[in-house]
Enzyme design. Structure first.
Site, mmCIF file in Angstrom:
data_model
loop_
_atom_site.group_PDB
_atom_site.id
_atom_site.type_symbol
_atom_site.label_atom_id
_atom_site.label_comp_id
_atom_site.label_asym_id
_atom_site.label_seq_id
_atom_site.Cartn_x
_atom_site.Cartn_y
_atom_site.Cartn_z
ATOM 1 C CE1 TYR A 151 -3.343 2.893 0.589
ATOM 2 C CE2 TYR A 151 -1.880 3.530 2.400
ATOM 3 C CZ TYR A 151 -2.933 3.822 1.539
ATOM 4 O OH TYR A 151 -3.561 5.033 1.614
ATOM 5 C CG HIS A 181 -3.840 14.302 -1.225
ATOM 6 N ND1 HIS A 181 -4.221 13.695 -2.388
ATOM 7 C CD2 HIS A 181 -4.066 13.387 -0.235
ATOM 8 C CE1 HIS A 181 -4.668 12.475 -2.133
ATOM 9 N NE2 HIS A 181 -4.586 12.262 -0.836
ATOM 10 C CG ASN A 294 -0.400 9.345 6.114
ATOM 11 O OD1 ASN A 294 -1.195 9.850 6.888
ATOM 12 N ND2 ASN A 294 -0.524 8.111 5.650
ATOM 13 C CE1 TYR A 382 -17.643 31.354 47.478
ATOM 14 C CE2 TYR A 382 -18.804 30.418 45.594
ATOM 15 C CZ TYR A 382 -18.679 30.598 46.960
ATOM 16 O OH TYR A 382 -19.569 30.010 47.800
ATOM 17 N NE ARG A 385 -13.871 32.716 50.033
ATOM 18 C CZ ARG A 385 -15.094 32.326 50.383
ATOM 19 N NH1 ARG A 385 -15.280 31.109 50.893
ATOM 20 N NH2 ARG A 385 -16.134 33.104 50.209
ATOM 21 C CG PHE A 431 -3.194 7.854 9.645
ATOM 22 C CD1 PHE A 431 -4.544 8.056 9.865
ATOM 23 C CD2 PHE A 431 -2.786 6.635 9.129
ATOM 24 C CE1 PHE A 431 -5.477 7.082 9.577
ATOM 25 C CE2 PHE A 431 -3.713 5.655 8.831
ATOM 26 C CZ PHE A 431 -5.065 5.871 9.059
#
Length: 641
Positions: A151, A181, A294, A382, A385, A431
């Site tokens: 592949y 791409h 990739n 708050y 604190r 990936f």
């Protein structure tokens, strides 16, 4: 009259300009005159007219031509930096020959990556990395020679994984992959971020599990060292299979196609930029196109910047909150070490310790604290604190995310992976960007809270019923509006962050004809984390401005030594608010202090000295520290320390 703020070494100088048709050279010389005016030795400058320097914008860091007119390149109240030639006091602003970082694919840190992005270092490979790269490439060459079906090497990609490609077409296969791409959109990454992206891809390939040739990897290193940077659009990745679109754009420029940028050429056709630097385009060998595109390097490089900036602002948030507490005449009791020992989260303990090191103590007495030593209040809101509890979890989340990012920086995220020692390639899923995507979503949520609580403290500073200070921290209220809209800006940024904190990694859309049927959306997680952090920095800049303005109304009383140093730092770039004026430059100037970590650097020695020299003994909590809600608490005047 137009005014410009010029940074020289560690000082900011306001330079008025009646005639904006004057040149940048004139502006620089005027700033130098003001710089040396109060220096006993003229700052080491013998003659202003003979001093060589460069000037650049503070925002964007673009260099300005000395012969350009001010009106053509600057606007009123712009901030610029002046760097004196040969000046060793300000290395960040002076072009200098960088050193080298040796990459092996295993030891790069997020801090290293930031420094590479800033151009402070060049890159070279370790001998061991070179050996591994050569070994993995030899295995791939054998696969091609033996006509094996593997592949991405001798087949198509994604849905076309079962399509076998003839040997004569393998080079074209890789080139077509990169070209097709390269489909991103949006603004290009900045040069700094593109350098980080390229450096990180080089580091991953240096692990020797991607099959790239040493020749190609060295060509990438040469491009990095020459700052020949491809046009990489910021949008287009779904974060699995890796960051395909942005990394393809990165590779496209290296092939001599598309656009590239360098400091000497600016934007131009990639082949001409490479040629101008004596470099040749990369010629892709089998599997190399896939090896270059990739992986999760877009998510991770932006994530590295995000986590580094998050850590910097979290440290400074404690200092800013401590200054606000002083102005609002709060108590230090809530930071007692015994309280936090009962809930021993590391971040909470660390934040409480920072507050103790900055606030009133035997170590650093405060006249402001002494002025309300005996008052009717017994505990604070708050937002003051609970700073150790709220800021603390932000610190712990940052540490968690930093660990994820540093692991990802040194991870092989290609597919298929090449194992030279086993003599085989294996397809997997490294990936997938889920790790950094989830981590950066966590980071945005945690760091946002620093702004959320800061905005509430700004409200307390501006509200006279809560602060006992003039409304909106200005005299002659009504005629002057003071910090009224600065607080609105803080509220707007916090509201934006609430939307941006929605996790992108909870989404997934199937892509590539259902072959890539679960994705991380990590690219957006990284980009929005950076936006959240920038907003947090800006909100805390507003709080710091407001707290310093509050100090003006408590004079002649002084706060602790470290907090006075912080006040002096702010006043070196922003003058007190006597009457209304253009406020945006003040916010920008203080934001720059936070970006440069100058607030942290001023306070850090005091924090470290306290931590090493003063370790409080465990002791019973004084009854005067009890809340009115406690049955044992007295109903009379109590010590408010």
């Amino acid at each position: 009259m137009p005014r410009f703020t010029v940074h020289i070494r560690d000082e900011w100088l306001a330079v008025p300009c009646r005639d904006t048709s004057k040149t940048i050279q004139w502006l620089g010389q005027e700033a130098l005159k003001r710089y040396i005016k109060n220096k006993p030795d003229n700052g080491g400058i013998t003659a202003v007219k003979d001093t060589r320097f460069v000037v650049r914008r503070c925002q964007g860091l673009g260099l300005l031509d000395a012969d350009d007119t001010i009106e053509d390149v600057l606007e009123d109240n712009d901030f610029v930096e002046l760097a004196i030639e040969g000046d060793t006091m300000s290395p960040d602003f002076i072009p200098c020959e960088p050193g080298y970082i040796s990459l092996d694919g295993n030891s790069l840190t997020s801090t290293d990556l930031i420094n590479l992005g800033r151009g402070l270092y060049k890159i070279k490979l370790t001998p061991e990395a070179e050996r591994k790269v050569v070994q993995s490439r030899e295995l791939l060459d054998t696969i091609v020679k033996e006509n094996k079906v593997v592949y991405g090497i001798t087949t198509g990609f994604g849905k076309f994984a079962r399509t076998v490609i003839p040997v004569s077409k393998l080079k074209e296969l890789q080139e077509n992959l990169v070209r097709s791409h390269s489909a991103g959109v949006g603004n290009p990454l900045s040069p700094e971020r593109t350098r980080m992206l390229l450096a990180l891809r080089i580091n991953v390939l240096a692990k020797g599990h991607s099959g790239v040739s040493l020749e190609t990897l060295q060509a990438m290193i040469q491009a990095f060292n020459a700052s020949c940077l491809s046009f990489v659009p910021e949008k287009g990745t779904v974060g699995a299979s890796g960051d395909l679109a942005p990394l393809s754009h990165l590779a496209l420029g290296l092939m001599g196609e598309g656009k590239m940028w360098s400091p000497t050429s600016g934007w131009a056709d990639a082949k001409y930029v490479l040629e101008a630097h004596g470099l040749k385009p990369i010629s892709l060998k089998p599997k190399e196109g896939l090896a270059l595109i990739n992986g999760t390097q877009m998510i991770t490089s932006l994530g590295a910047e995000a986590v580094e900036r998050a850590q910097a602002i979290a440290q400074q948030a404690d200092i800013i909150a401590a200054l606000t507490l002083e102005v609002l005449k709060g108590t230090t009791k809530a930071f007692d070490s015994d309280i936090h020992a009962l809930r021993p989260h590391p971040g909470q303990i660390e934040v409480a310790q920072r507050f103790r090191s900055l606030l009133d103590s035997d170590h650093h007495p405060s006249q402001i604290a002494e002025s309300h030593r005996f008052c009717d209040r017994v505990q604070d809101a708050y937002t003051m604190r609970c700073c150790p509890q709220v800021h603390g979890i932000a610190n712990d989340t940052i540490a968690f995310v930093q660990n994820i990012i540093n692991t990802e920086i040194n991870s092989a995220t290609d597919n298929p992976m090449v194992f030279a020692e086993r003599g085989e390639t294996i397809s997997g899923g490294n990936f997938h960007g889920e790790y950094p995507a989830k981590a950066l979503d966590f980071l945005a949520i945690a760091v946002h809270e620093l702004a959320s609580i800061s905005e509430r403290r700004i409200e307390r500073l501006c509200n006279p019923s809560l602060s006992e200070l003039p409304a909106f921290l200005v005299n002659e209220g009504g005629l002057n509006s003071g910090f009224m809209i600065a607080h609105c800006t803080a509220a707007a940024l916090v509201s934006e962050n609430k939307v941006l904190c929605h996790p992108s990694s909870v989404d997934s859309l199937s892509t590539s004809a259902a072959t890539e049927d679960h994705v991380s959306m990590g690219g957006w997680a990284a980009r929005k984390a950076l936006r959240v952090i920038e907003h947090v920095e800006q909100v805390l800049a507003i709080e710091l401005l407001a707290a310093c303005q509050g100090i003006e109304f408590l004079r002649p009383l002084r706060t602790t030594t470290p907090l006075e140093k912080v006040y002096e730092l702010v006043r070196s770039v922003v003058k007190p608010w006597i009457k209304d004026r253009f406020m945006s430059p003040d916010i920008e100037a203080v934001h720059r202090l936070l970006l440069d970590q100058k607030v942290w650097n001023v306070a850090k020695p005091y924090i470290e000295k306290y931590q090493t020299e003063y370790i409080p003994e465990s002791r019973p909590v004084s009854p005067t520290a009890f809340s009115l809600d406690s049955p044992a608490s007295p109903r009379k005047r109590v010590r408010h320390e």
